[in-house]
Design an enzyme around this catalytic site. Structure first.
Site, short mmCIF file in Angstrom:
data_model
loop_
_atom_site.label_atom_id
_atom_site.label_comp_id
_atom_site.label_asym_id
_atom_site.label_seq_id
_atom_site.Cartn_x
_atom_site.Cartn_y
_atom_site.Cartn_z
N TYR A 66 0.73 -1.31 0.03
CA TYR A 66 0.11 -0.11 0.14
C TYR A 66 0.64 1.29 0.16
O TYR A 66 0.66 2.13 -0.94
CB TYR A 66 -0.71 0.04 1.26
N ASN B 214 -13.15 -0.88 14.43
CA ASN B 214 -12.71 -1.90 15.51
C ASN B 214 -13.18 -1.47 16.91
O ASN B 214 -13.89 -2.20 17.49
CB ASN B 214 -11.37 -2.33 15.53
#
Length: 340
Positions: free
Chosen positions: A164, A209
């Site tokens: 990435y 999360n």
């Protein structure tokens, strides 16, 4: 007397409002940021073509837009060329959470690099202005704090996150080379941590999360000691920044940092979410992943000066909206399970 066989178009007065409308391509348009961008562009009266391969993007993010006659969805992978007549291109296509981009790191690099080549090729062919959604991961684990756009970064080229990080760095290289070599009008935005509705509940990002774990009363997982810092920007502010950058004078190419400069620790974020959800969750600490940045805070001086942009939504205000969004997902999931 008019010929009844000749169809007569119906005039809609609203059409006058859209005479200056643009046809805009948004790659990754079904994703978290892309779906919000599509909605904002439609609100301005533009025609929007959303291209997404639906690897991480979701049709549910677009459900409220599908009835709009100025909106079109195309299933397309940007690693392949795309042919369309457009005035502007927002290139947002690429998995952005570590969980997703590490799932298929080769494809992640292809999406970043081949996708940039294909979208730049399209921009060159049709003479479109093009914006690249780059990332704060350009800076890696920064040795300069806060991060300014002239800092070249401290990135591991062979680590698990490099698909990435380096993919986005190469994409920036391509954008500036196309600009210098072919005169393409480019805009490069370096996006810092962003949160809000339409985030995927299982994408592994820290805000989603923590909220999902807090709503379930599960232990909240913190990697390392929790003293690493991030700066969180609410999605509406980020979209406003992207659109201001796209509409800026041609000499403003970027890169420009877009993010909230208010810095806080991961532990502070977890404690805030526990308090706001009224959760009984406890904190648990696990090993810090490889190359996870210790500090992350944007210097947004360029954005303030060149775009007259600064984030407006305070953290708890944005978290309240985001918690409400995830609470609805949890309730719907529980309802579906009970009906089985």
């Amino acid at each position: 007397m008019s010929d009844p066989k000749i169809p007569r178009g119906e005039f809609d007065p609203d059409d006058l409002l859209h005479l200056s409308a643009k046809r805009i391509l948004v790659t990754g348009g079904a994703g978290f940021l892309g779906s919000h961008l599509c909605a904002a562009l439609l609100k301005q009266g533009h025609e929007v073509l959303c291209a997404d391969n639906f690897f991480t993007g979701r049709r549910g993010n677009l459900r409220h837009l599908l009835g709009n006659p100025r909106f079109e969805v195309m299933r397309h992978d940007v690693t392949f060329p795309l042919y369309a007549e457009v005035d502007e291109i927002y290139n947002l296509a690429c998995p952005a959470s570590p969980f997703h981009y590490q799932h298929d790191p080769v494809q992640t690099t292809k999406t970043a690099v081949h996708g940039a080549i294909n979208m730049l090729g399209l921009a060159k062919r049709v003479g479109a202005r093009i914006l690249q959604a780059s990332t704060s991961e350009i800076y890696g684990d920064p040795q300069v704090h806060p991060q300014t756009e002239d800092y070249v970064g401290y990135v591991n080229p062979i680590g698990k996150r490099s698909c990435y990080d380096e993919g986005k760095r190469c994409a920036e290289t391509l954008f500036f080379d196309y600009h210098r070599q072919h005169g393409i009008e480019i805009k490069v935005a370096r996006i810092f941590n962003t949160y809000g509705p339409n985030m995927h509940p299982d994408d592994g990002r820290v805000v989603s999360n923590f909220i999902m774990q807090a709503l379930a009363g599960e232990p909240i997982t913190i990697y390392g000691k929790g003293d690493q810092t991030r700066s969180f920007c609410f999605v509406s502010d980020l979209i406003d920044g992207l659109m201001r950058l796209m509409g800026s004078p041609s000499e403003v190419t970027g890169p420009i940092n877009l993010g909230n400069p208010v810095e806080l620790s991961i532990r502070q974020l977890a404690e805030t979410i526990i308090r706001m959800t009224g959760s009984t969750s406890k904190l648990v600490f696990e090993t810090l992943p490889q190359d996870d940045p210790i500090k992350r805070q944007p210097d947004i001086t360029r954005a303030r000066n060149l775009l007259d942009w600064t984030p407006k939504v305070q953290l708890e205000e944005g978290l309240e909206t985001t918690i409400e969004y995830f609470s609805k997902i949890v309730a719907a999931t529980q309802g579906a399970a009970e009906r089985k």
